[in-house]
Design a protein around this motif. Structure first.
Motif, short mmCIF file in Angstrom:
data_model
loop_
_atom_site.label_atom_id
_atom_site.label_comp_id
_atom_site.label_asym_id
_atom_site.label_seq_id
_atom_site.Cartn_x
_atom_site.Cartn_y
_atom_site.Cartn_z
N LYS A 121 9.58 -3.29 4.35
CA LYS A 121 8.41 -4.16 4.35
C LYS A 121 7.73 -4.19 2.98
O LYS A 121 6.53 -3.95 2.83
CB LYS A 121 7.42 -3.73 5.43
CG LYS A 121 8.00 -3.87 6.84
CD LYS A 121 7.00 -3.56 7.93
CE LYS A 121 7.61 -3.77 9.31
NZ LYS A 121 6.64 -3.49 10.40
N VAL A 122 8.56 -4.52 1.96
CA VAL A 122 8.04 -4.75 0.62
C VAL A 122 8.34 -6.20 0.24
O VAL A 122 9.28 -6.81 0.77
CB VAL A 122 8.67 -3.79 -0.42
CG1 VAL A 122 8.37 -2.35 -0.07
CG2 VAL A 122 10.17 -4.02 -0.56
N LEU A 123 7.55 -6.76 -0.65
CA LEU A 123 7.76 -8.12 -1.11
C LEU A 123 8.86 -8.13 -2.16
O LEU A 123 8.83 -7.35 -3.11
CB LEU A 123 6.46 -8.67 -1.70
CG LEU A 123 6.53 -10.06 -2.36
CD1 LEU A 123 6.90 -11.12 -1.33
CD2 LEU A 123 5.19 -10.39 -3.01
N SER A 314 -4.17 -10.30 -1.44
CA SER A 314 -4.31 -8.98 -0.81
C SER A 314 -3.50 -7.97 -1.61
O SER A 314 -2.28 -7.90 -1.46
CB SER A 314 -3.81 -9.03 0.64
OG SER A 314 -3.94 -7.76 1.24
N PRO A 315 -4.14 -7.19 -2.47
CA PRO A 315 -3.40 -6.28 -3.36
C PRO A 315 -2.68 -5.13 -2.66
O PRO A 315 -1.82 -4.50 -3.27
CB PRO A 315 -4.49 -5.75 -4.29
CG PRO A 315 -5.76 -5.89 -3.53
CD PRO A 315 -5.59 -7.14 -2.71
N ASP A 316 -2.99 -4.87 -1.40
CA ASP A 316 -2.40 -3.70 -0.73
C ASP A 316 -1.69 -4.01 0.58
O ASP A 316 -1.00 -3.15 1.11
CB ASP A 316 -3.50 -2.66 -0.47
CG ASP A 316 -4.15 -2.17 -1.75
OD1 ASP A 316 -3.43 -1.63 -2.60
OD2 ASP A 316 -5.37 -2.36 -1.90
N ASP A 317 -1.82 -5.22 1.11
CA ASP A 317 -1.22 -5.57 2.39
C ASP A 317 -0.05 -6.54 2.15
O ASP A 317 -0.26 -7.72 1.86
CB ASP A 317 -2.27 -6.22 3.30
CG ASP A 317 -1.78 -6.44 4.72
OD1 ASP A 317 -0.59 -6.80 4.89
OD2 ASP A 317 -2.58 -6.27 5.65
N VAL A 318 1.17 -6.05 2.29
CA VAL A 318 2.35 -6.85 1.99
C VAL A 318 2.48 -8.04 2.93
O VAL A 318 2.85 -9.14 2.52
CB VAL A 318 3.63 -5.99 2.03
CG1 VAL A 318 4.88 -6.85 1.86
CG2 VAL A 318 3.58 -4.92 0.94
#
Length: 382
Positions: A121-123, A314-318
């Protein structure tokens, strides 16, 4: 009937293991991992991507390299075009908490890294890798460059009415992608292919096979350090002198390899310096070494713009990053780009061009723009 030769670019990503660039701010940094071709046969493509990414990051953040007060910390990793090395580098970055990966010059690399994005679950924003298999592979994977289907759709205007088509391409994921794309587009033609080993250096036997097959149209998909030898063999065997030639425009350094034949070609182009003129192009031009942009600079530039947009959302929510990119339209070096929501295809203009040969100087001139080069929508796999 005159036979036609069409050559398209190959593209795949290689990755380079560079030293992490740690910035002040510790855990406040926004970490991005670039796994790309810093070395290997596609290193020149990787260098352009990296130059474009740096310019795009500066452009998108107005020179700050930050989202708010948080610095975007970029770690560069080299896979040398080896999918195994790419996977290892990607896993290492993910293990260190990196939530955004980009790069992939080679198609084979992109196809191996993409599943990791979904699993962890990473971009993941793939780069110049052209394989159509990246589009719709999973909801966490996007692309910042074009895909093979878009090349073929652009070439279609040059293909004529031939019914017997031969695809000449390397025996690789990129080559297979081009074969599949030609079959999908040229539905009213009989399509065969010659899959050439990627290690081939003598192309004379393959050029002879092309002539013996007597196709109405030959579609050549090739890139890398052996392209010059390939074109020389086709020329020596009379393929270029006896047919109308339509070819993909590779990086600037390859243009002289066409010789005087370059002026006779009708070209399809992902990009070349001067193909478009806008604010993003001028920012890129001012930033790249020598002030001359090249084929894959825009792919890096667009990747940086997409990453900055996702981080601002959203800097922390992938998952929110992914949602912010679906349907995202933005102005970039090539013009207006749109991420198609349903499968993450990157819709973009493609160009037609000609080469002018004057002594030892070869220049490209845009002759047209293809705005309707959207591949058919793919079902999202995961």
């Amino acid at each position: 009937m005159r036979r036609t030769v069409i050559s398209l670019l190959a593209v795949g990503a290689l990755a380079a293991c560079g030293s992490p660039q740690q910035a002040a701010g510790g855990g406040q940094d926004l970490n991005v991992g670039i796994v790309y071709s810093q070395s290997g046969p596609l290193a020149s493509y990787g260098r352009q991507y990296a130059d474009g990414f740096k310019a795009g990051l500066s452009y998108a953040t107005k020179g700050t390299g930050k989202i708010g007060d948080r610095k975007i910390n970029v770690t560069w990793a080299d896979d040398a075009g080896d999918p195994g090395k790419a996977v290892s580098a990607a896993k290492d970055l993910i293990g260190k908490g990196t939530k955004i990966l980009a790069g992939s010059t080679a198609s084979g690399v992109a196809l191996q890294v993409a599943p990791l994005a979904a699993q962890n679950k990473v971009l993941f924003i793939s780069g110049p890798a052209a394989t159509d298999g990246i589009t719709g592979v999973n909801r966490y994977t996007f692309r910042s460059g074009r895909q093979s289907y878009q090349d073929v759709l652009t070439a279609k205007a040059y293909l004529g009415s031939g019914k017997k088509v031969l695809v000449f391409a390397p025996d690789s994921a990129f080559g297979a992608s081009n074969v599949a794309a030609v079959k999908a587009v040229m539905t009213d033609a009989t399509v065969t292919d010659i899959a050439v080993p990627a290690s081939a250096t003598d192309f004379t036997p393959f050029a002879s096979q092309i002539k013996a097959a007597r196709p109405d149209l030959v579609f050549v998909a090739w890139a890398g350090t052996t392209a010059s030898a390939m074109w020389q063999a086709l020329d020596q065997q009379g393929v270029l002198s006896t047919t109308k030639v339509v070819t993909g425009l590779d990086i600037r350094s390859t243009w002289p390899t066409f010789g005087q034949a370059g002026g006779k070609l009708q070209l399809i182009a992902h990009y070349f310096d001067g193909a478009a003129d806008n604010d993003a192009y001028r920012a890129l031009k001012a930033a790249v070494p020598g002030g001359v942009t090249d084929l894959f600079d825009p792919d890096g530039f667009a990747a940086a713009q997409m990453i900055v947009h996702a981080l601002r959302t959203s800097p922390d929510d992938v998952d929110k990053m992914v949602g912010s990119l679906e349907g995202y339209t933005f102005d970039s070096v090539k013009g207006s780009l749109t991420v198609r929501s349903e499968d993450h295809a990157l819709l973009q203009p493609m160009f037609q061009a000609t080469l002018t040969v004057d002594g030892g100087t070869v220049t490209a001139r845009r002759t047209g723009e293809v705005t309707d080069a959207a591949p058919p929508a793919a079902a999202m796999k995961g």
